[in-house]
Motif scaffolding. Structure first.
Motif, PDB file in Angstrom:
ATOM      1  N   VAL A 367       0.843  -1.191   0.000  1.00 43.34           N
ATOM      2  CA  VAL A 367       0.000   0.000   0.000  1.00 43.34           C
ATOM      3  C   VAL A 367       0.882   1.246   0.000  1.00 43.34           C
ATOM      4  O   VAL A 367       2.053   1.196   0.370  1.00 43.34           O
ATOM      5  N   ASN A 368       0.316   2.363  -0.416  1.00 39.05           N
ATOM      6  CA  ASN A 368       1.053   3.620  -0.473  1.00 39.05           C
ATOM      7  C   ASN A 368       1.444   4.065   0.928  1.00 39.05           C
ATOM      8  O   ASN A 368       0.596   4.187   1.817  1.00 39.05           O
ATOM      9  N   VAL A 369       2.733   4.316   1.138  1.00 36.50           N
ATOM     10  CA  VAL A 369       3.242   4.623   2.480  1.00 36.50           C
ATOM     11  C   VAL A 369       2.665   5.918   3.011  1.00 36.50           C
ATOM     12  O   VAL A 369       2.126   5.967   4.130  1.00 36.50           O
ATOM     13  N   TYR A 370       2.747   6.992   2.236  1.00 42.13           N
ATOM     14  CA  TYR A 370       2.276   8.292   2.719  1.00 42.13           C
ATOM     15  C   TYR A 370       0.789   8.262   3.044  1.00 42.13           C
ATOM     16  O   TYR A 370       0.351   8.751   4.093  1.00 42.13           O
ATOM     17  N   HIS A 371       0.008   7.686   2.155  1.00 39.61           N
ATOM     18  CA  HIS A 371      -1.433   7.653   2.388  1.00 39.61           C
ATOM     19  C   HIS A 371      -1.794   6.756   3.569  1.00 39.61           C
ATOM     20  O   HIS A 371      -2.780   7.018   4.273  1.00 39.61           O
ATOM     21  N   TYR A 372      -1.002   5.711   3.814  1.00 42.51           N
ATOM     22  CA  TYR A 372      -1.301   4.863   4.972  1.00 42.51           C
ATOM     23  C   TYR A 372      -0.987   5.588   6.277  1.00 42.51           C
ATOM     24  O   TYR A 372      -1.749   5.496   7.245  1.00 42.51           O
ATOM     25  N   ASP A 399     -10.320  -3.708   2.745  1.00 44.47           N
ATOM     26  CA  ASP A 399     -11.013  -2.420   2.702  1.00 44.47           C
ATOM     27  C   ASP A 399     -10.010  -1.267   2.785  1.00 44.47           C
ATOM     28  O   ASP A 399     -10.166  -0.240   2.116  1.00 44.47           O
ATOM     29  N   VAL A 400      -8.994  -1.432   3.612  1.00 39.43           N
ATOM     30  CA  VAL A 400      -7.953  -0.412   3.720  1.00 39.43           C
ATOM     31  C   VAL A 400      -7.208  -0.279   2.399  1.00 39.43           C
ATOM     32  O   VAL A 400      -6.947   0.832   1.917  1.00 39.43           O
ATOM     33  N   LYS A 401      -6.871  -1.405   1.796  1.00 41.03           N
ATOM     34  CA  LYS A 401      -6.172  -1.364   0.512  1.00 41.03           C
ATOM     35  C   LYS A 401      -7.001  -0.656  -0.558  1.00 41.03           C
ATOM     36  O   LYS A 401      -6.478   0.150  -1.336  1.00 41.03           O
ATOM     37  N   ALA A 402      -8.294  -0.942  -0.574  1.00 41.79           N
ATOM     38  CA  ALA A 402      -9.174  -0.308  -1.567  1.00 41.79           C
ATOM     39  C   ALA A 402      -9.267   1.195  -1.330  1.00 41.79           C
ATOM     40  O   ALA A 402      -9.236   1.988  -2.278  1.00 41.79           O
ATOM     41  N   GLU A 403      -9.362   1.596  -0.055  1.00 38.19           N
ATOM     42  CA  GLU A 403      -9.452   3.018   0.274  1.00 38.19           C
ATOM     43  C   GLU A 403      -8.168   3.751  -0.104  1.00 38.19           C
ATOM     44  O   GLU A 403      -8.208   4.846  -0.680  1.00 38.19           O
ATOM     45  N   LEU A 404      -7.029   3.162   0.200  1.00 36.14           N
ATOM     46  CA  LEU A 404      -5.762   3.802  -0.122  1.00 36.14           C
ATOM     47  C   LEU A 404      -5.526   3.859  -1.631  1.00 36.14           C
ATOM     48  O   LEU A 404      -4.958   4.829  -2.138  1.00 36.14           O
ATOM     49  N   LYS A 405      -5.975   2.833  -2.330  1.00 29.12           N
ATOM     50  CA  LYS A 405      -5.864   2.848  -3.789  1.00 29.12           C
ATOM     51  C   LYS A 405      -6.692   3.976  -4.381  1.00 29.12           C
ATOM     52  O   LYS A 405      -6.268   4.670  -5.316  1.00 29.12           O
ATOM     53  N   ARG A 406      -7.877   4.187  -3.818  1.00 29.82           N
ATOM     54  CA  ARG A 406      -8.737   5.272  -4.283  1.00 29.82           C
ATOM     55  C   ARG A 406      -8.084   6.631  -4.020  1.00 29.82           C
ATOM     56  O   ARG A 406      -8.129   7.530  -4.861  1.00 29.82           O
ATOM     57  N   LEU A 407      -7.448   6.772  -2.845  1.00 31.75           N
ATOM     58  CA  LEU A 407      -6.776   8.028  -2.519  1.00 31.75           C
ATOM     59  C   LEU A 407      -5.628   8.322  -3.477  1.00 31.75           C
ATOM     60  O   LEU A 407      -5.413   9.461  -3.886  1.00 31.75           O
ATOM     61  N   VAL A 408      -4.879   7.269  -3.824  1.00 33.47           N
ATOM     62  CA  VAL A 408      -3.771   7.443  -4.766  1.00 33.47           C
ATOM     63  C   VAL A 408      -4.288   7.875  -6.124  1.00 33.47           C
ATOM     64  O   VAL A 408      -3.751   8.780  -6.766  1.00 33.47           O
ATOM     65  N   GLU A 409      -5.348   7.239  -6.584  1.00 30.16           N
ATOM     66  CA  GLU A 409      -5.932   7.587  -7.882  1.00 30.16           C
ATOM     67  C   GLU A 409      -6.448   9.010  -7.896  1.00 30.16           C
ATOM     68  O   GLU A 409      -6.265   9.750  -8.877  1.00 30.16           O
ATOM     69  N   ASN A 410      -7.095   9.422  -6.807  1.00 28.04           N
ATOM     70  CA  ASN A 410      -7.623  10.785  -6.741  1.00 28.04           C
ATOM     71  C   ASN A 410      -6.499  11.818  -6.710  1.00 28.04           C
ATOM     72  O   ASN A 410      -6.622  12.903  -7.306  1.00 28.04           O
ATOM     73  N   SER A 411      -5.395  11.483  -6.027  1.00 29.69           N
ATOM     74  CA  SER A 411      -4.288  12.430  -5.946  1.00 29.69           C
ATOM     75  C   SER A 411      -3.551  12.574  -7.271  1.00 29.69           C
ATOM     76  O   SER A 411      -2.865  13.562  -7.502  1.00 29.69           O
TER      77      SER A 411
END
Length: 413
Positions: A367-372, A399-411
């Protein structure tokens, strides 16, 4: 340019052709968000001499230590513990953006917030590690300037404990201690029962219910050091002969793991193909009579002292052949240490252990380090949460992985 060079008539568009692609960097921007709370008073009650006042809330109480958002604190952590950028350099970087943030302020952000919101996750990860049957460990020196009752030059240690190659989710934990005493490993691994892969340090022998396995990479390293300069291909050299045995084992390990579909098949293949090589290596070892005090003597002594552990990994297909995973996991700390050199206080060293744990856990679980880090600071796990609730914040949770993936895509939009 859009007129015909022959008759000067306007040109008609007939298609397009891809020319090139460019990566555009957009510098970061700082924003200051001010929150106001509006107060209301009842005018009718006020006429009767009563004071009835209601104060509004901003809807998102700020519980972090320091006047910074979760993303800002997470960025400071990410820069130091993932990019190895010390606070003094970050201080200069912040000035480029127009913000005056001292290194002391950043250190306090990290120490206080990691203890409040990362430590519950850290303790949960430790409990999950102790439930496993296969663990790995390593340690490396650390300098802490202001330890009570100790000189600034005293050598402290950062320990690395992680899960093994048993197919479960990866768990990686760092631990700071003032000394290298084996009691530190005993305390951290209290309750662990299983196979422990580590280097040759005898302090791990104190872990009561752990079954030691030897690291063949360390054994090879001692033999490599014993090869005379320029004699690497001289098969008449005893050290080179020993290396050939171990290289054969490494090649077999690679081949067997590539072909094995289950841990049982891995164990069976090891017993069939690797045992003869190990027996040949031990026979070779018994014939060695190196000069006392030589590097070869040191290598032979090292191997003989760990002889009882050399074949332990053959007992279960989930056992590791070397401690390379631990060394790879502790390397980010050693790289960072070259940049920031030391920790100022024990609290800072402990905070480093906790944040490095979160960073490496994020990496290991993809998972993305900064977003986690930001995610944890926003969710703010605490000691009152059950293990089931903490599991919902773990980096392996889907669920955490999906949320962080969404945050990366949005950023990235």
């Amino acid at each position: 340019d859009r007129f015909c060079p022959a008759c000067n008539a306007p040109l008609k568009r007939i298609g397009e052709e891809f020319v090139r692609r460019e990566l555009v960097f957009i510098p970061a921007k700082l924003k200051v968000i001010e929150y106001y709370s509006v107060s209301y008073e009842c005018p009718e009650c006020s006429k009767r001499g009563l004071s009835v006042i209601k104060k509004g809330k901003d809807g998102k109480p700020h519980l972090l230590y320091g006047m910074a958002s979760a993303g800002t604190v997470a960025w400071v952590m990410y820069q130091k513990f993932c990019n190895s950028l010390p606070y003094c350099r970050q201080e200069k970087d912040w000035k480029q953006y127009g913000a005056s943030i001292t290194r002391a302020t950043m250190a306090n952000w990290v120490i206080l917030n990691s203890d409040a919101f990362f430590r519950p996750m850290y303790e949960y990860f430790r409990r999950k590690l102790l439930e496993r049957e296969f663990a790995m460990a390593d340690e490396t020196p650390l300098q802490v300037l202001h330890e009570p009752g100790r000189r600034a030059q005293s050598k402290s240690y950062m320990w690395l404990f992680r899960s093994g190659e048993d197919g479960g989710v990866p768990i990686i934990l760092y631990k700071y201690s003032e000394t290298r005493a084996g009691d530190n490993a005993v305390e951290f691994l209290q309750g662990f029962k299983g196979y422990l892969m580590c280097d040759g340090y005898s302090g791990y022998n104190k872990v009561p219910d752990a079954k030691r396995t030897a690291c063949w990479a360390h054994i090879r390293r001692y033999l490599v050091d014993a090869v005379p300069k320029g004699k690497n291909l001289d098969y008449g050299q005893p050290a080179v002969q020993g290396i050939l045995y171990i290289d054969r084992l490494f090649r077999l390990e690679e081949t067997i793991k590539a072909k094995s579909t289950t841990f049982d098949s891995l164990k069976k293949a090891r017993l069939e193909k690797e045992v003869p090589v190990i027996e040949g290596f031990l026979s070779w070892l018994d014939m060695q009579k190196p000069t006392r005090g030589s590097r070869m003597d040191k290598a032979v002594t090292y191997i003989q002292n760990r002889r009882s552990y050399l074949m332990t990994y053959l007992e279960d297909g989930r056992c590791s052949f070397s401690n390379n995973l631990s060394e790879n996991a502790i390397r980010p700390f050693t790289v960072g240490r070259k940049n920031w050199l030391f920790c100022d206080t024990p609290n800072g060293a402990q905070a480093s252990a906790i944040v490095y744990t979160m960073v490496e856990m994020a990496k290991a679980n993809g998972v993305n380090v900064y977003h986690y880090l930001t995610y944890l600071l926003e969710k703010q796990p605490n000691d009152s949460m059950s293990d089931e609730e903490l599991d919902q914040l773990a980096p392996w949770n889907e669920d955490v992985k999906a949320e962080l993936k969404r945050l990366v895509e949005n950023s990235n939009e």
